[in-house]
Scaffold this motif. Structure first.
Motif, short mmCIF file in Angstrom:
data_model
loop_
_atom_site.label_atom_id
_atom_site.label_comp_id
_atom_site.label_asym_id
_atom_site.label_seq_id
_atom_site.Cartn_x
_atom_site.Cartn_y
_atom_site.Cartn_z
N GLY A 473 0.70 -1.22 -0.09
CA GLY A 473 -0.20 0.02 -0.14
C GLY A 473 0.81 1.35 0.12
O GLY A 473 0.19 1.99 -0.26
N SER A 474 2.16 1.21 0.31
CA SER A 474 2.75 2.35 0.29
C SER A 474 3.62 2.62 -1.16
O SER A 474 3.70 1.81 -1.91
CB SER A 474 4.17 2.07 1.35
N THR A 475 4.08 3.79 -1.14
CA THR A 475 4.46 4.15 -2.60
C THR A 475 5.78 4.89 -2.32
O THR A 475 5.74 6.03 -1.75
CB THR A 475 3.50 4.85 -3.34
N GLY A 476 6.82 4.84 -3.36
CA GLY A 476 7.92 5.63 -3.53
C GLY A 476 8.16 6.24 -4.76
O GLY A 476 7.30 5.65 -5.80
N HIS A 496 12.98 20.90 -12.31
CA HIS A 496 12.06 20.51 -11.13
C HIS A 496 12.57 18.96 -11.03
O HIS A 496 12.31 18.15 -11.45
CB HIS A 496 10.66 20.50 -11.40
N LEU A 497 13.04 18.55 -9.50
CA LEU A 497 13.47 17.43 -8.94
C LEU A 497 12.80 16.99 -7.77
O LEU A 497 12.53 18.13 -6.77
CB LEU A 497 14.67 17.25 -8.83
N GLU A 498 11.82 16.24 -7.78
CA GLU A 498 11.04 15.56 -6.65
C GLU A 498 11.07 14.32 -6.17
O GLU A 498 11.09 13.23 -7.03
CB GLU A 498 9.75 15.87 -6.98
N LEU A 499 11.10 14.07 -4.81
CA LEU A 499 11.48 12.70 -4.10
C LEU A 499 9.98 12.81 -2.88
O LEU A 499 10.23 13.72 -2.19
CB LEU A 499 12.57 12.60 -3.67
N PHE A 500 9.67 11.55 -2.98
CA PHE A 500 8.60 11.53 -1.82
C PHE A 500 8.42 10.01 -1.58
O PHE A 500 8.36 9.06 -2.34
CB PHE A 500 7.20 12.35 -1.98
N TYR A 501 8.00 9.82 -0.39
CA TYR A 501 7.40 8.48 -0.01
C TYR A 501 6.31 8.41 0.83
O TYR A 501 6.12 9.02 1.74
CB TYR A 501 8.66 7.92 0.86
N ARG A 502 5.12 7.91 0.06
CA ARG A 502 3.91 7.78 0.92
C ARG A 502 3.94 6.47 1.90
O ARG A 502 3.75 5.42 1.26
CB ARG A 502 2.62 7.77 -0.03
N TYR A 503 3.96 6.53 2.92
CA TYR A 503 3.80 5.32 3.99
C TYR A 503 2.53 5.33 4.56
O TYR A 503 2.03 6.01 5.10
CB TYR A 503 4.87 5.75 5.42
N SER A 510 -2.27 7.79 5.78
CA SER A 510 -0.82 7.79 5.13
C SER A 510 -0.12 8.93 5.63
O SER A 510 -0.58 10.03 5.68
CB SER A 510 -1.00 7.66 3.68
N ILE A 511 1.38 8.78 5.61
CA ILE A 511 2.34 9.71 6.02
C ILE A 511 3.20 10.07 5.00
O ILE A 511 3.74 8.94 4.45
CB ILE A 511 2.93 9.46 7.35
N THR A 512 3.28 11.03 4.25
CA THR A 512 4.37 11.44 3.08
C THR A 512 5.15 12.36 3.47
O THR A 512 4.94 13.70 3.33
CB THR A 512 3.48 11.72 1.98
N PRO A 513 6.61 12.10 3.72
CA PRO A 513 7.51 12.98 3.66
C PRO A 513 8.20 13.10 2.36
O PRO A 513 8.28 12.22 1.68
CB PRO A 513 8.74 12.37 4.49
N GLY A 514 8.58 14.46 2.05
CA GLY A 514 9.01 14.60 0.63
C GLY A 514 9.71 15.71 0.65
O GLY A 514 9.80 16.92 1.33
N ILE A 515 10.36 15.87 -0.59
CA ILE A 515 11.25 17.33 -1.02
C ILE A 515 11.24 17.60 -2.43
O ILE A 515 11.27 16.59 -3.04
CB ILE A 515 12.63 17.24 -0.25
N ILE A 535 5.96 17.35 5.26
CA ILE A 535 5.29 16.14 5.60
C ILE A 535 3.91 16.06 5.62
O ILE A 535 3.38 17.29 6.18
CB ILE A 535 5.69 15.72 7.04
N ARG A 536 3.34 15.32 4.82
CA ARG A 536 2.06 15.35 4.43
C ARG A 536 1.27 14.32 5.13
O ARG A 536 1.39 13.01 4.89
CB ARG A 536 1.46 15.48 2.91
N THR A 537 0.25 14.57 6.08
CA THR A 537 -0.39 13.32 6.81
C THR A 537 -1.70 13.26 6.30
O THR A 537 -2.57 14.25 6.43
CB THR A 537 -0.48 13.17 8.33
N THR A 538 -2.42 12.25 5.78
CA THR A 538 -3.75 12.26 5.03
C THR A 538 -4.44 11.31 5.70
O THR A 538 -4.17 10.21 5.78
CB THR A 538 -3.50 11.80 3.40
#
Length: 541
Positions: A473-476, A496-503, A510-515, A535-538
Motif C-alpha cells: 500500500g505504500s509508494t515511493g 524540477h526534481l522531486e522525491l517523496f515516499y507515502r507510507y 498515510s504519512i508522506t515525507p517529501g522534498i 510532511i503530509r499526513t492524510t
C-alpha cells in the motif's frame, strides 16, 4: 457422507452436479441465497439485490458473485459434453433452471464444495420445484426427482434451517440499518490533510518558518439510479501557496509559483472557512456508451481523466507541478459541461466546454462572456499495462492570463486578450507490479490579435512510481521535469526534481515525507534554487 454419495449416484434431478460445485467465494442459484466459501463465517456481510441475497465474506480476496442467469448448459464455456456431470448439469439448468453462472459464463466445477454451498444449491432447486408445483405444472416433476430431493432435504435439514434462520435475522438487521442510515441515495466520504511545510531560496532567496496547517474536504456522492452521480464537495483549510500577489503563502515567501505544493487551499481571508468548491452531475446514456457531465462548480480535472499516478493532492505528488499537466488547469475556469463516448474498452473520447466565473465584478463572466475553453481528450489503452492520452484545448483569455498557477508571469502580452492552443500527451507504463513509468509533455501556442504578437510555452515531466515499496500500500516516487517556460522571456531553462515516499500506516491514514527543488525558478539563472520540504499526513474516511 455415505448418504450423500448414495443420493448423488442416483443422478436423478441432476443432483450429481452438486458434487462438482467448487468451493466458490459465493454461490448464487436462480434468485436464491448465495453462500460464502467454506472455512469462513458466511454471515459477515450482505448486499440486497432485487430478488436475491448474496452473502460475501468481509476481506475476501475474491468477492465475485455468480449472478449470470443460465438458460442452457451451452452458455457455460467450461462445461463440455464429455464431462462426467454434463447430463446432470443439463437437467438442472434446462429442466429446473436452478443454476446460475459467473459473469464470464463459466461454471468452475472442478473443486470440492462445502455443506453450506451444497445446501444453498439444494435450497435453490427446492424453491424452483415449489414454483413449478404452485403453477399447476406438477406433472413436469418426476416422482423419482421428488424422492431424491426429499432424501437430500432430510440429509441437509440442519444446514437448510440454519440458512433460512440466519437470512431472516439478516433481513431484520438490514431493515434496521436502512431505517437508520444517513440517506438511501447519498454516501459521505472525507479527507483531512495535516501538513508541515518549510521552504527556502527562490526569487527573494528567502527562508520560511515551518508552517503547520490543514485542509479538510467533505464529499457527498449521491446516486438516484445507481449509475448516475451527483457530487458535492465542501472544503476548508489554512495552507497557502500563492506567490507575490498574496505573500502569506510559502510560494509568496519565495516569490515563485514554481514552488507551490500540491495540497494548498484557499486564501488567508478565508482561512478554515468552509466553502462549496465542487458541484457536478454525471449520468450515462445510450446503454452506457456515453456519459454527460454538467458542473456549475467544476474544473477540467474534475471531468477529464488523468492517467498519471501522481494526480491526487492527498496521495500523489507533493508539488503542484508534479500532479498533472497544464491541460487540466489552463484558463482557471470554474464551470464545465462535457460528454464522454466509449468506443470500446480501449478508446475513449472526452469533449468539454468550460467557462470562467459567472459572478465577476465586470459582469462579463458566464458561459460566453469571459474566459472560455473548448477541449478534447482521447484516451488509448494500447496494452493491459500501457495507457496513453492525447489532449487539445483552445482557450480565450480576455485578461491575457493563462491562470495555471504554475508560473509567476502568466500574461505574456500584459492585459491584452489572448488566444491559446494547447497540445499535450501523457503515457503511463506499468513495467511490472513494482515499477510504473509515467511522462507527459505540453506545448501552448499563445497569440494576441491586438498586438499581433505570439509566443510558445513548453513543459514536460517524467517520473517513476514504486507501488508497495517496503510495505503493501505504500509508494515511493521520483519525478524530474521542466516547469512552464515562456520562449520569449526565458533566460534559462527551469528544472524540477522531486522525491517523496507515502507510507500507508493503515487503510485510512498515510504519512508522506517529501522534498522538491526548482532550479532556475521562473526561468532565470539569477534566482536561487527553491527548496521545499514537507510532511503530509492524510486521513481518509
Amino acid at each position: 457422507m455415505i448418504k450423500i454419495k448414495k443420493c448423488l449416484n442416483q443422478s436423478l434431478v441432476g443432483v450429481s452436479v452438486f458434487a462438482t460445485l467448487s468451493a466458490l467465494p459465493s454461490i448464487a442459484l436462480a434468485n436464491t441465497t448465495a453462500i460464502t466459501s467454506p472455512n469462513t463465517d458466511p454471515y459477515q456481510a450482505i448486499r440486497l439485490d432485487s430478488q436475491a441475497i448474496k452473502l460475501n465474506p468481509i476481506g475476501s480476496s475474491n468477492s465475485e458473485a455468480i449472478t449470470q442467469n443460465v438458460t442452457s448448459v451451452s452458455q457455460l464455456s467450461d462445461v463440455r459434453p464429455t464431462d462426467w456431470a454434463f447430463t446432470a448439469l443439463q437437467s438442472l439448468v434446462e429442466r429446473y433452471g436452478c443454476i446460475a453462472g459467473y459473469p464470464d459464463r463459466t461454471f468452475r466445477g472442478n473443486q470440492a464444495t462445502s455443506r453450506y454451498e451444497f445446501a444453498a444449491g439444494l435450497n435453490a432447486c427446492l424453491d424452483k420445484i415449489n414454483e413449478i408445483i404452485s403453477a399447476g405444472l406438477a406433472d413436469k416433476v418426476s416422482k423419482e426427482d421428488l424422492a431424491t430431493l426429499q432424501k437430500l432435504q432430510e440429509e441437509f435439514a440442519a444446514e437448510l434451517a440454519t440458512l433460512r434462520g440466519r437470512v431472516d435475522s439478516l433481513d431484520a438487521k438490514v431493515a434496521k440499518l436502512e431505517a437508520q442510515q444517513f440517506s438511501t441515495t447519498t454516501k459521505l466520504s472525507g479527507e483531512v490533510i495535516f501538513g508541515a511545510v518549510a521552504a527556502s531560496g527562490g526569487l527573494t532567496n528567502g527562508k520560511s518558518n515551518i508552517v503547520f496547517g490543514d485542509r479538510l474536504r467533505l464529499v457527498l456522492n449521491t446516486s438516484f439510479t445507481g449509475k448516475d452521480l451527483l457530487r458535492t464537495r465542501l472544503e476548508a483549510g489554512n495552507l497557502f501557496a500563492t506567490n507575490n500577489t498574496n505573500p502569506a503563502g510559502i510560494a509568496g515567501v519565495l516569490n515563485s509559483n514554481m514552488s507551490r505544493f500540491g495540497f494548498a487551499s484557499g486564501v488567508p481571508a478565508t482561512a478554515n472557512v468552509g466553502s462549496l468548491n465542487l458541484l457536478f452531475y454525471r449520468f450515462p446514456a445510450f446503454d452506457g456508451k456515453m456519459h454527460f457531465f454538467a458542473g456549475p462548480i467544476a474544473a477540467p480535472d474534475d471531468f477529464f481523466t488523468q492517467i498519471t499516478p501522481f494526480a491526487s493532492s492527498g496521495q500523489g505528488s507533493i508539488s503542484r507541478f508534479g500532479r498533472f499537466d497544464p491541460f487540466f488547469r489552463i484558463g482557471g475556469t470554474s464551470s464545465l459541461i462535457g460528454a464522454e463516448y466509449k468506443f470500446d474498452d480501449k478508446v475513449n473520447l472526452q469533449v468539454g466546454y468550460s467557462a470562467g466565473s459567472a459572478a465577476i465584478a465586470s459582469g462579463d463572466g458566464g458561459l460566453f462572456g469571459g474566459t472560455t475553453s473548448i477541449a478534447a481528450q482521447f484516451l488509448f489503452k494500447l496494452a493491459n499495462n500501457l495507457d496513453t492520452s492525447v489532449s487539445y484545448a483552445h482557450t480565450y483569455l480576455p485578461n491575457g492570463s493563462l491562470n495555471t498557477g504554475l508560473v509567476n508571469v502568466e500574461q505574456p502580452f500584459g492585459a491584452f486578450a489572448t488566444k491559446t492552443n494547447l497540445l499535450s500527451g501523457n503515457l503511463v507504463w506499468r513495467m511490472n507490479p513494482s515499477i510504473t513509468f509515467s511522462t507527459s509533455g505540453t506545448v501552448i501556442f499563445a497569440d494576441t490579435p491586438t498586438l499581433g504578437a505570439s509566443t510558445t510555452f513548453t513543459t514536460w515531466i517524467a517520473g517513476f512510481n514504486f507501488p508497495n515499496l517496503f510495505r503493501e500500500g505504500s509508494t515511493g516516487a521520483i519525478l524530474f521535469g521542466q516547469p512552464l517556460k515562456n520562449s520569449n522571456t526565458a533566460t534559462a531553462t527551469p528544472y524540477h526534481l522531486e522525491l517523496f515516499y507515502r507510507y500507508q500506516l493503515n487503510k485510512n491514514i498515510s504519512i508522506t515525507p517529501g522534498i522538491f527543488w526548482v532550479f532556475n525558478p521562473e526561468s532565470s539563472s539569477a534566482n536561487a534554487t527553491a527548496t521545499v520540504g514537507l510532511i503530509r499526513t492524510t486521513f481518509s474516511f
